[in-house]
Design a protein around this motif. Structure first.
Motif, PDB file in Angstrom:
ATOM      1  N   ALA A 140      -5.864 -42.988  12.923  1.00  0.00           N
ATOM      2  CA  ALA A 140      -4.802 -43.116  11.924  1.00  0.00           C
ATOM      3  C   ALA A 140      -3.470 -43.039  12.661  1.00  0.00           C
ATOM      4  CB  ALA A 140      -4.898 -42.020  10.879  1.00  0.00           C
ATOM      5  N   VAL A 141      -2.585 -43.957  12.351  1.00  0.00           N
ATOM      6  CA  VAL A 141      -1.264 -43.989  12.971  1.00  0.00           C
ATOM      7  C   VAL A 141      -0.261 -43.398  11.981  1.00  0.00           C
ATOM      8  CG1 VAL A 141       0.495 -45.430  14.063  1.00  0.00           C
ATOM      9  CG2 VAL A 141      -1.926 -46.065  14.241  1.00  0.00           C
ATOM     10  N   TYR A 142       0.605 -42.525  12.496  1.00  0.00           N
ATOM     11  CA  TYR A 142       1.619 -41.874  11.669  1.00  0.00           C
ATOM     12  C   TYR A 142       2.992 -42.038  12.284  1.00  0.00           C
ATOM     13  CZ  TYR A 142      -2.165 -39.443   9.243  1.00  0.00           C
ATOM     14  OH  TYR A 142      -3.282 -39.146   8.514  1.00  0.00           O
ATOM     15  N   ASP A 143       4.000 -41.952  11.426  1.00  0.00           N
ATOM     16  CA  ASP A 143       5.397 -41.907  11.844  1.00  0.00           C
ATOM     17  C   ASP A 143       5.861 -40.460  11.709  1.00  0.00           C
ATOM     18  OD1 ASP A 143       8.187 -42.583  12.295  1.00  0.00           O
ATOM     19  OD2 ASP A 143       8.451 -42.419  10.129  1.00  0.00           O
ATOM     20  N   ARG A 144       6.304 -39.879  12.813  1.00  0.00           N
ATOM     21  CA  ARG A 144       6.790 -38.485  12.811  1.00  0.00           C
ATOM     22  C   ARG A 144       8.121 -38.417  12.069  1.00  0.00           C
ATOM     23  NH1 ARG A 144       4.869 -33.529  14.448  1.00  0.00           N
ATOM     24  NH2 ARG A 144       3.745 -34.811  15.911  1.00  0.00           N
ATOM     25  N   ASP A 145       8.195 -37.503  11.110  1.00  0.00           N
ATOM     26  CA  ASP A 145       9.437 -37.252  10.381  1.00  0.00           C
ATOM     27  C   ASP A 145       9.818 -35.788  10.566  1.00  0.00           C
ATOM     28  OD1 ASP A 145       9.878 -39.823   9.360  1.00  0.00           O
ATOM     29  OD2 ASP A 145       8.526 -39.471   7.686  1.00  0.00           O
ATOM     30  N   THR A 146      11.098 -35.525  10.617  1.00  0.00           N
ATOM     31  CA  THR A 146      11.578 -34.173  10.866  1.00  0.00           C
ATOM     32  C   THR A 146      11.586 -33.317   9.605  1.00  0.00           C
ATOM     33  OG1 THR A 146      12.954 -35.059  12.629  1.00  0.00           O
ATOM     34  CG2 THR A 146      13.474 -32.840  11.858  1.00  0.00           C
ATOM     35  N   PHE A 147      12.112 -33.851   8.507  1.00  0.00           N
ATOM     36  CA  PHE A 147      12.327 -33.031   7.314  1.00  0.00           C
ATOM     37  C   PHE A 147      11.351 -33.311   6.174  1.00  0.00           C
ATOM     38  CE2 PHE A 147      16.494 -33.401   9.449  1.00  0.00           C
ATOM     39  CZ  PHE A 147      16.629 -32.077   9.820  1.00  0.00           C
ATOM     40  N   THR A 148      10.523 -34.329   6.322  1.00  0.00           N
ATOM     41  CA  THR A 148       9.548 -34.663   5.285  1.00  0.00           C
ATOM     42  C   THR A 148       8.171 -34.834   5.940  1.00  0.00           C
ATOM     43  OG1 THR A 148       9.989 -37.036   5.525  1.00  0.00           O
ATOM     44  CG2 THR A 148      11.274 -35.853   3.846  1.00  0.00           C
ATOM     45  N   ALA A 149       7.156 -34.990   5.113  1.00  0.00           N
ATOM     46  CA  ALA A 149       5.796 -35.204   5.636  1.00  0.00           C
ATOM     47  C   ALA A 149       5.754 -36.505   6.435  1.00  0.00           C
ATOM     48  CB  ALA A 149       4.807 -35.260   4.482  1.00  0.00           C
ATOM     49  N   ASP A 150       4.956 -36.517   7.497  1.00  0.00           N
ATOM     50  CA  ASP A 150       4.823 -37.720   8.320  1.00  0.00           C
ATOM     51  C   ASP A 150       4.235 -38.863   7.484  1.00  0.00           C
ATOM     52  OD1 ASP A 150       5.768 -36.137  10.330  1.00  0.00           O
ATOM     53  OD2 ASP A 150       3.908 -36.083  11.477  1.00  0.00           O
ATOM     54  N   ASP A 151       4.744 -40.078   7.718  1.00  0.00           N
ATOM     55  CA  ASP A 151       4.308 -41.255   6.971  1.00  0.00           C
ATOM     56  C   ASP A 151       3.115 -41.912   7.655  1.00  0.00           C
ATOM     57  OD1 ASP A 151       6.595 -41.144   5.188  1.00  0.00           O
ATOM     58  OD2 ASP A 151       7.785 -41.924   6.863  1.00  0.00           O
ATOM     59  N   LYS A 152       2.120 -42.310   6.867  1.00  0.00           N
ATOM     60  CA  LYS A 152       0.970 -43.020   7.409  1.00  0.00           C
ATOM     61  C   LYS A 152       1.365 -44.473   7.687  1.00  0.00           C
ATOM     62  CE  LYS A 152      -3.944 -42.715   7.024  1.00  0.00           C
ATOM     63  NZ  LYS A 152      -5.067 -42.253   6.228  1.00  0.00           N
ATOM     64  N   MET A 153       0.921 -44.976   8.842  1.00  0.00           N
ATOM     65  CA  MET A 153       1.265 -46.335   9.263  1.00  0.00           C
ATOM     66  C   MET A 153       0.027 -47.211   9.435  1.00  0.00           C
ATOM     67  SD  MET A 153       4.106 -45.348  12.113  1.00  0.00           S
ATOM     68  CE  MET A 153       4.466 -47.034  12.559  1.00  0.00           C
ATOM     69  N   GLY A 154      -1.098 -46.805   8.861  1.00  0.00           N
ATOM     70  CA  GLY A 154      -2.322 -47.594   8.943  1.00  0.00           C
ATOM     71  C   GLY A 154      -3.439 -46.830   9.614  1.00  0.00           C
ATOM     72  N   GLU A 155      -4.638 -47.416   9.525  1.00  0.00           N
ATOM     73  CA  GLU A 155      -5.817 -46.768  10.084  1.00  0.00           C
ATOM     74  C   GLU A 155      -6.813 -47.824  10.543  1.00  0.00           C
ATOM     75  OE1 GLU A 155      -6.467 -44.529   6.627  1.00  0.00           O
ATOM     76  OE2 GLU A 155      -7.458 -46.143   5.552  1.00  0.00           O
ATOM     77  N   ALA A 156      -7.718 -47.393  11.408  1.00  0.00           N
ATOM     78  CA  ALA A 156      -8.770 -48.277  11.917  1.00  0.00           C
ATOM     79  C   ALA A 156      -9.952 -47.403  12.305  1.00  0.00           C
ATOM     80  CB  ALA A 156      -8.267 -49.068  13.123  1.00  0.00           C
ATOM     81  N   GLU A 157     -11.094 -48.046  12.554  1.00  0.00           N
ATOM     82  CA  GLU A 157     -12.234 -47.297  13.051  1.00  0.00           C
ATOM     83  C   GLU A 157     -12.929 -48.086  14.145  1.00  0.00           C
ATOM     84  OE1 GLU A 157     -14.649 -46.449   9.574  1.00  0.00           O
ATOM     85  OE2 GLU A 157     -16.004 -48.081  10.083  1.00  0.00           O
ATOM     86  N   ILE A 158     -13.599 -47.320  15.009  1.00  0.00           N
ATOM     87  CA  ILE A 158     -14.329 -47.900  16.134  1.00  0.00           C
ATOM     88  C   ILE A 158     -15.809 -47.596  15.948  1.00  0.00           C
ATOM     89  CG2 ILE A 158     -14.713 -47.834  18.625  1.00  0.00           C
ATOM     90  CD1 ILE A 158     -11.811 -46.858  18.921  1.00  0.00           C
ATOM     91  N   ASP A 159     -16.620 -48.647  15.984  1.00  0.00           N
ATOM     92  CA  ASP A 159     -18.071 -48.514  15.985  1.00  0.00           C
ATOM     93  C   ASP A 159     -18.503 -48.570  17.447  1.00  0.00           C
ATOM     94  OD1 ASP A 159     -20.810 -48.724  15.764  1.00  0.00           O
ATOM     95  OD2 ASP A 159     -20.789 -50.585  14.589  1.00  0.00           O
ATOM     96  N   ILE A 160     -19.063 -47.465  17.970  1.00  0.00           N
ATOM     97  CA  ILE A 160     -19.419 -47.431  19.390  1.00  0.00           C
ATOM     98  C   ILE A 160     -20.829 -47.970  19.661  1.00  0.00           C
ATOM     99  CG2 ILE A 160     -17.830 -45.544  19.890  1.00  0.00           C
ATOM    100  CD1 ILE A 160     -20.312 -43.689  20.096  1.00  0.00           C
TER     101      ILE A 160
END
Length: 166
Positions: A70-90
């Motif tokens: 899961a990719v997130y955007d770090r925020d200082t004063f609010t909850a971090d924003d989600k920037m998408g997700e992926a999965e890996i099948d090994i």
């Protein structure tokens, strides 16, 4: 850990065209989860094309459990924003390991995994023999977001005393 099959080194290389979550850019980082394990990359400030090159190591007890990113955007004063997700099948990678190959020329392609509706690959992914080990490079298209991809590489590590996948 008695059920440990081995370790998987996950190299989170870079993000490509990630979504903007701040005014003009983002401060992205990746959270990797699998079977109760949670690892994070470092935050790269003010970019939608971060270069992490971070190595994370997961303990593998079941090859059927996907690795979630899961990719997130770090925020200082609010909850971090989600920037998408992926999965890996090994599992395709583990099938290459189970072939028991040895002494191949560096750069030999062992198998090719095609993008499909059932995986997050944005391009063909190859398992390649490199200097006595098998590596798989992947470009993962992020889901639940307007744009973005993550480039990663996986490599199996067999520590002493592990069951292994063979």
């Amino acid at each position: 850990m008695e059920n440990l099959l081995g370790l998987l080194r996950l190299r989170v290389r870079r993000g490509i065209n990630l979504a903007i979550r701040d005014t003009r850019s983002s401060d992205p980082y990746v959270v990797v989860t699998m079977s109760g394990q949670k690892l994070k990359t470092r935050v790269i400030n003010d970019t939608c094309n971060p270069e992490w090159n971070d190595e994370l190591t997961l303990c593998i007890t079941d090859i059927n459990v996907p690795i979630n990113l899961a990719v997130y955007d770090r925020d200082t004063f609010t909850a971090d924003d989600k920037m998408g997700e992926a999965e890996i099948d090994i599992r395709p990678y583990v099938e290459c390991l189970r072939m028991g190959l040895e002494n191949l020329p560096t750069g030999t392609v062992i198998t090719r995994v095609q993008p499909s509706r059932t995986n997050c690959l944005s391009d063909e992914s190859c398992c390649v023999w490199e200097n006595g080990r098998i590596l798989q490079d992947m470009f993962l298209r992020l889901r639940n977001v307007e744009c973005g991809e993550i480039e990663v590489q996986i490599e199996w590590i067999n520590p002493p005393g592990c069951k292994g996948v063979f």
